[in-house]
Design an enzyme around this catalytic site. Structure first.
Site, mmCIF file in Angstrom:
data_model
loop_
_atom_site.group_PDB
_atom_site.id
_atom_site.type_symbol
_atom_site.label_atom_id
_atom_site.label_comp_id
_atom_site.label_asym_id
_atom_site.label_seq_id
_atom_site.Cartn_x
_atom_site.Cartn_y
_atom_site.Cartn_z
ATOM 1 N N GLY A 136 9.341 -2.229 6.294
ATOM 2 C CA GLY A 136 10.094 -1.199 5.598
ATOM 3 C C GLY A 136 9.449 0.159 5.806
ATOM 4 C CD GLN A 192 6.249 4.544 3.934
ATOM 5 O OE1 GLN A 192 7.336 3.981 3.967
ATOM 6 N NE2 GLN A 192 5.103 3.916 4.168
ATOM 7 C CB CYS A 246 1.980 0.453 1.674
ATOM 8 S SG CYS A 246 2.894 1.991 1.893
ATOM 9 C CG LEU A 247 3.944 0.453 7.685
ATOM 10 C CD1 LEU A 247 5.165 0.869 8.489
ATOM 11 C CD2 LEU A 247 2.979 -0.363 8.540
ATOM 12 C CG HIS A 283 6.799 -1.039 -1.134
ATOM 13 N ND1 HIS A 283 5.506 -1.482 -1.326
ATOM 14 C CD2 HIS A 283 6.709 -0.048 -0.210
ATOM 15 C CE1 HIS A 283 4.687 -0.780 -0.560
ATOM 16 N NE2 HIS A 283 5.390 0.095 0.139
ATOM 17 C CD GLU A 284 9.682 0.559 2.231
ATOM 18 O OE1 GLU A 284 9.277 1.737 2.339
ATOM 19 O OE2 GLU A 284 8.980 -0.422 2.533
ATOM 20 C CG HIS A 318 7.132 4.790 -0.055
ATOM 21 N ND1 HIS A 318 5.835 5.263 -0.126
ATOM 22 C CD2 HIS A 318 7.050 3.554 0.497
ATOM 23 C CE1 HIS A 318 5.009 4.335 0.353
ATOM 24 N NE2 HIS A 318 5.721 3.285 0.729
HETATM 25 NI NI NI Z 1 5.032 1.536 1.655
#
Ligand code: NI
Length: 180
Positions: A46, A51, A91-92, A133-134, A137
């Protein structure tokens, strides 16, 4: 395709609250394609616009291993949530850190697809967790916010150290590439 740079915690830009998307057009679709490419290359399941330093409300998700179910959510809204579940998230934007987070088990989400058409989706399991989660963000929230202040501080120190080391190594690598 040129990949996008993913912001890393504690970058303050990750705290930006994204504004609604007003027009679903070719520019947005081109950005969505680059986000998918960036997410798959990372690799991740995701990626929210926040991000990649774009502060509009959209995100891309594909929880399959063979990249067969790319999902686009533009201006997503959760219309129903049910149950609780705990999952060890990563998470990235917080590389190398994994921690248990409690979220709704099942959700219904309403959004626009990449053509601007509205759809509604009932999700559970990993997809439900990933959508929540996204969406965090897009509100300037990172999963480490669910940890205790002490744990979050440890994560911040660890990542800042890793980022300093990466910055130190980068000039040396660039210099080495000229020695041929
Ligand atoms: Ni994330």
């Amino acid at each position: 395709m040129e990949l996008l740079t993913i912001l890393e915690f504690p970058d303050p830009r990750l705290r930006t609250k994204a504004k609604p998307v007003e027009h679903v057009d070719d520019d947005l679709r081109a950005l969505i394609e680059r986000m998918f490419a960036t997410m798959y290359a990372a690799p991740g399941i995701g990626l929210a616009a926040t991000q990649v330093d774009v502060h509009r409300r959209f995100m891309v998700i594909d929880v399959t291993e063979d990249h067969s179910q790319p999902l686009v959510f533009i201006n997503p809204e959760i219309t129903a949530r049910d149950g609780r579940t705990v999952y060890q998230e990563g998470c990235l934007s917080v590389p190398g850190i994994y921690a248990d987070v409690e979220r709704a088990d099942r959700i219904t989400v309403r959004a626009l697809d990449r053509n601007g058409n509205p759809f509604e989706l009932a999700a559970d399991g990993l997809l439900s967790i990933c959508i929540q989660h996204e969406m965090d963000h897009l509100d300037g929230k990172v999963f480490v916010d669910y940890l205790s202040p002490l744990k979050r501080e440890q994560v911040r120190k660890r990542l800042e150290k890793a980022q300093r080391e990466k910055a130190r190594r980068a000039p040396a690598a660039a210099a080495a590439s000229h020695t041929l």
